[in-house]
Design a protein around this motif. Structure first.
Motif, PDB file in Angstrom:
ATOM      1  N   ASP A  51     -10.425  11.693   8.969  1.00  0.00           N
ATOM      2  CA  ASP A  51      -9.659  11.424   7.786  1.00  0.00           C
ATOM      3  C   ASP A  51     -10.634  10.618   7.098  1.00  0.00           C
ATOM      4  OD1 ASP A  51      -7.400  12.880   8.357  1.00  0.00           O
ATOM      5  OD2 ASP A  51      -6.281  11.210   8.880  1.00  0.00           O
ATOM      6  N   CYS A  79      -5.845  10.181   2.499  1.00  0.00           N
ATOM      7  CA  CYS A  79      -6.751  10.376   3.602  1.00  0.00           C
ATOM      8  C   CYS A  79      -6.999   8.951   4.366  1.00  0.00           C
ATOM      9  CB  CYS A  79      -8.146  11.004   3.396  1.00  0.00           C
ATOM     10  SG  CYS A  79      -8.049  12.763   3.357  1.00  0.00           S
ATOM     11  N   PHE A  80      -7.129   7.843   3.654  1.00  0.00           N
ATOM     12  CA  PHE A  80      -7.561   6.720   3.965  1.00  0.00           C
ATOM     13  C   PHE A  80      -6.498   5.967   4.577  1.00  0.00           C
ATOM     14  CE2 PHE A  80     -11.122   7.456   0.646  1.00  0.00           C
ATOM     15  CZ  PHE A  80     -12.136   7.554   1.488  1.00  0.00           C
ATOM     16  N   PRO A  81      -5.303   5.788   4.079  1.00  0.00           N
ATOM     17  CA  PRO A  81      -4.190   5.162   4.711  1.00  0.00           C
ATOM     18  C   PRO A  81      -3.774   5.810   5.881  1.00  0.00           C
ATOM     19  CG  PRO A  81      -3.749   5.366   2.302  1.00  0.00           C
ATOM     20  CD  PRO A  81      -4.915   6.092   2.827  1.00  0.00           C
ATOM     21  N   THR A  82      -3.800   7.253   5.850  1.00  0.00           N
ATOM     22  CA  THR A  82      -3.446   8.071   7.003  1.00  0.00           C
ATOM     23  C   THR A  82      -4.605   7.700   8.127  1.00  0.00           C
ATOM     24  OG1 THR A  82      -2.618   9.881   5.583  1.00  0.00           O
ATOM     25  CG2 THR A  82      -3.036  10.325   8.027  1.00  0.00           C
ATOM     26  N   ILE A 113      -6.015   4.926   8.910  1.00  0.00           N
ATOM     27  CA  ILE A 113      -5.713   3.547   9.528  1.00  0.00           C
ATOM     28  C   ILE A 113      -4.492   3.479  10.155  1.00  0.00           C
ATOM     29  CG2 ILE A 113      -5.318   1.011   8.694  1.00  0.00           C
ATOM     30  CD1 ILE A 113      -7.439   1.617   6.298  1.00  0.00           C
ATOM     31  N   VAL A 114      -3.305   3.989   9.436  1.00  0.00           N
ATOM     32  CA  VAL A 114      -1.955   4.003  10.075  1.00  0.00           C
ATOM     33  C   VAL A 114      -1.633   4.814  11.121  1.00  0.00           C
ATOM     34  CG1 VAL A 114       0.448   4.161   9.475  1.00  0.00           C
ATOM     35  CG2 VAL A 114      -1.122   3.028   7.731  1.00  0.00           C
ATOM     36  N   ASP A 145      -4.629   4.892  14.585  1.00  0.00           N
ATOM     37  CA  ASP A 145      -5.197   3.544  15.049  1.00  0.00           C
ATOM     38  C   ASP A 145      -5.581   3.574  16.686  1.00  0.00           C
ATOM     39  OD1 ASP A 145      -2.731   4.010  15.763  1.00  0.00           O
ATOM     40  OD2 ASP A 145      -1.659   1.931  15.183  1.00  0.00           O
ATOM     41  N   SER A 162       4.249  12.775   1.533  1.00  0.00           N
ATOM     42  CA  SER A 162       2.898  12.893   1.892  1.00  0.00           C
ATOM     43  C   SER A 162       2.516  14.552   1.974  1.00  0.00           C
ATOM     44  CB  SER A 162       2.492  12.471   3.399  1.00  0.00           C
ATOM     45  OG  SER A 162       3.039  13.156   4.404  1.00  0.00           O
ATOM     46  N   VAL A 219       5.815   3.766  10.563  1.00  0.00           N
ATOM     47  CA  VAL A 219       6.054   3.970   8.957  1.00  0.00           C
ATOM     48  C   VAL A 219       7.677   3.938   8.731  1.00  0.00           C
ATOM     49  CG1 VAL A 219       5.862   6.008   7.281  1.00  0.00           C
ATOM     50  CG2 VAL A 219       4.001   5.547   9.092  1.00  0.00           C
ATOM     51  N   VAL A 231      -6.495   9.349  -1.409  1.00  0.00           N
ATOM     52  CA  VAL A 231      -5.184   8.471  -1.435  1.00  0.00           C
ATOM     53  C   VAL A 231      -4.525   8.748  -0.330  1.00  0.00           C
ATOM     54  CG1 VAL A 231      -2.819   8.033  -2.437  1.00  0.00           C
ATOM     55  CG2 VAL A 231      -5.040   7.870  -3.815  1.00  0.00           C
TER      56      VAL A 231
END
Length: 139
Positions: A106, A77-80, A82-83, A86, A49, A39, A75
């Protein structure tokens, strides 16, 4: 029904509010974890965040434009997922399993946040025990 929705909103928001406190009070440690995931500006991202979680969580819990608060939480939850979780990149089985559980958590919380957004926007001002009505309307 209003009381049940209020209790549900508070319980749903609680996980985000507790996480917000962690992000804001342990930003260096959490920033280190974010840095390990690639990040950019990890401490700043952790603070951002944390503020997103705080605003979204308070919005849902208090019923102040709860629809917008639910969207903010989605907004997050979804990027968290994936990033930060993983799991497909992790070789060690126990760590992989833990990351997969966190990824799915998440996704589930993000899905619930989207469902709450739709619920708040659909019900509108008919939902009691809120400070304001929703900002969006779905017919």
């Amino acid at each position: 029904m209003d009381v049940l929705v209020l209790v549900g909103r508070i319980l749903f928001a609680l996980v985000f509010l507790v996480s917000a406190v962690g992000h804001l009070t342990q930003r260096e440690a959490m920033g280190g974890y974010a840095a390990s995931k690639g990040v950019p500006a990890p401490v700043l991202a952790t603070v951002f965040s944390g503020l997103l979680l705080l605003v979204g969580g308070l919005s849902v819990a208090l019923g102040v434009w709860a629809d917008v608060g639910a969207l903010l939480l989605a907004v997050f939850c979804f990027p968290t997922a994936i990033v930060m979780h993983d799991f497909w990149k992790v070789g060690e089985p126990q760590t992989r399993q833990t990351e997969q559980v966190m990824f799915l958590k998440d996704l589930a919380l993000g899905g619930a946040a989207l469902a709450l957004f739709a619920f708040f926007a659909y019900v509108g001002d008919d939902l009691g025990l809120t400070i304001t009505g929703p900002l969006f309307t779905i017919s």
